[in-house]
Write a protein that holds these residues in place. Sequence first.
Motif, mmCIF file in Angstrom:
data_model
loop_
_atom_site.group_PDB
_atom_site.id
_atom_site.type_symbol
_atom_site.label_atom_id
_atom_site.label_comp_id
_atom_site.label_asym_id
_atom_site.label_seq_id
_atom_site.Cartn_x
_atom_site.Cartn_y
_atom_site.Cartn_z
ATOM 1 N N THR A 1 0.854 -1.181 0.000
ATOM 2 C CA THR A 1 0.000 0.000 0.000
ATOM 3 C C THR A 1 0.891 1.232 0.000
ATOM 4 N N LEU A 2 0.344 2.339 -0.479
ATOM 5 C CA LEU A 2 1.066 3.608 -0.458
ATOM 6 C C LEU A 2 0.320 4.656 0.365
ATOM 7 N N GLY A 3 -0.765 4.236 1.007
ATOM 8 C CA GLY A 3 -1.572 5.163 1.793
ATOM 9 C C GLY A 3 -1.837 4.617 3.178
ATOM 10 N N ALA A 4 -2.842 5.174 3.823
ATOM 11 C CA ALA A 4 -3.159 4.770 5.190
ATOM 12 C C ALA A 4 -3.903 3.440 5.238
ATOM 13 N N CYS A 5 -4.597 3.099 4.159
ATOM 14 C CA CYS A 5 -5.408 1.881 4.142
ATOM 15 C C CYS A 5 -4.578 0.703 3.641
ATOM 16 N N PRO A 6 -4.646 -0.449 4.312
ATOM 17 C CA PRO A 6 -3.866 -1.615 3.883
ATOM 18 C C PRO A 6 -4.540 -2.341 2.736
ATOM 19 N N GLU B 1 4.444 11.810 0.957
ATOM 20 C CA GLU B 1 3.391 12.593 1.611
ATOM 21 C C GLU B 1 2.043 12.189 1.029
ATOM 22 N N SER B 2 1.004 12.289 1.832
ATOM 23 C CA SER B 2 -0.346 11.949 1.379
ATOM 24 C C SER B 2 -0.707 12.771 0.146
ATOM 25 N N LEU C 1 9.125 -0.026 -9.095
ATOM 26 C CA LEU C 1 8.262 -0.144 -7.927
ATOM 27 C C LEU C 1 7.032 -0.937 -8.339
ATOM 28 N N VAL C 2 6.662 -1.929 -7.544
ATOM 29 C CA VAL C 2 5.464 -2.735 -7.816
ATOM 30 C C VAL C 2 4.529 -2.631 -6.623
ATOM 31 N N THR C 3 3.244 -2.432 -6.911
ATOM 32 C CA THR C 3 2.203 -2.412 -5.883
ATOM 33 C C THR C 3 0.994 -3.178 -6.403
ATOM 34 N N PRO C 4 0.062 -3.564 -5.532
ATOM 35 C CA PRO C 4 -1.251 -3.945 -6.054
ATOM 36 C C PRO C 4 -1.852 -2.730 -6.762
ATOM 37 N N ILE D 1 -15.531 4.487 -1.128
ATOM 38 C CA ILE D 1 -14.751 3.260 -1.203
ATOM 39 C C ILE D 1 -13.291 3.606 -1.485
ATOM 40 N N VAL D 2 -12.410 3.131 -0.618
ATOM 41 C CA VAL D 2 -10.977 3.365 -0.801
ATOM 42 C C VAL D 2 -10.365 2.073 -1.338
ATOM 43 N N THR D 3 -10.084 2.039 -2.621
ATOM 44 C CA THR D 3 -9.428 0.863 -3.201
ATOM 45 C C THR D 3 -8.306 1.250 -4.154
ATOM 46 N N GLY D 4 -8.369 2.459 -4.732
ATOM 47 C CA GLY D 4 -7.379 2.856 -5.734
ATOM 48 C C GLY D 4 -6.247 3.713 -5.203
ATOM 49 N N ASP D 5 -6.012 3.685 -3.878
ATOM 50 C CA ASP D 5 -4.949 4.504 -3.289
ATOM 51 C C ASP D 5 -3.579 4.333 -3.948
#
Length: 375
Positions: free
Chosen positions: A216-221, A249-250, A296-299, A315-319
């Motif tokens: 993750t790159l944000g607050a949500c896992p 930074e956010s 860099l690789v992320t979901p 809905i937070v999914t695309g962070d």
Amino acid sequence: MSAVEVVAEAVAAAERLDPVLHFLEELDAGALAAAERVQPGGPLAGVPFLIKSRTPADAPIIARLVAAGAVPIGWSTRARPGAQSLTFGWNGTDYTRNPWDLSRSPGGSTAGGAAAVAAGVVPLATGGDSGGSLRIPASFCGVVGFKGTYGRIPRPGGRPLGGLTTAGFIGADLDDVIVATSIASGPHRLDPTALPHWPVPAPQDRGAWRVAYRATLGACPADPAVDRVLRDRLTEAGVELVDVPLELESTDEAWQVLSGLDNGRGASATAANRARQIRDHNNTALADLFAEVDLLVTPTTLTVAHGYDQHEESIVTGDPCWVFNVTGHPAVSVPAGLADGLPVGAQVVAPHGSDAVALAMARQLQVALLPPPIR
């Protein structure tokens, strides 16, 4: 097959599946006539595609596809204006469905394009990505979505003040997306500041990749099942995972300000300066990261596709996506496997201008999924 036969087959498939998936805003009544005018020899001669709803008629991405022989068969759905969440599609009467599961959304905002590509109606669909609008639906639908380095494809309105949106493609095949991006790239009279023409990259012949992975790159896992699919796929691909610090930074505050500037809403000098500071900080942090690793690789998304009827929820999914709209890095999503029977996307991010590197890694990570149930 002739161009007319190919396009007629796509139109018939659209007419047959749209009542189930609701991916069309409108079919183009002139598609077959346009197919009759296609001249053999163009790099996309006779290839049917969908245009994202509300794309300006003079958009360079459309003109260049058509000049290459491609035939638009209609306009695909996007998120309903004013919706609480934009990871949905809306045709004016119903919400777009995911061909993997009719109770799920195909993502957004390029919802209809992703659903139609995944269902095999067309091999390509156009879109614009200002917060993950190509990559999120590609992830939800198990197809490819590519946002090149900012300015890779010219835009009809030229360079906006905020600099978030990059035009691009969703496709069933990575090579198709690469070819279409090359064709659409390069400066245009409506956007002379676009990046130079981008040729189809040569195969990358190199040793093991050095990759930083972040769930993750944000607050949500990320959902544990999504994270597990990505970790397993990276292990199978034989990449070298490198633990490198990354303090971003956010993006939330900066994205809202830059989006307002892009859409004519303006911003105070204080807010604009703060957005620039966040962009500069994150660009520097990513430059330091890429000094140590190749990629860099992320979901792509923190979850698999959510319900199509959750459009009024926040809905937070695309962070993991919109960070790279603010910074302008190239990012591509490819299917990496399944979790709970639904596609999981791997997002690959490379340094500015290194689109070919991101695509080479994406080729190594992508998994050939079986077709979805609705096809």
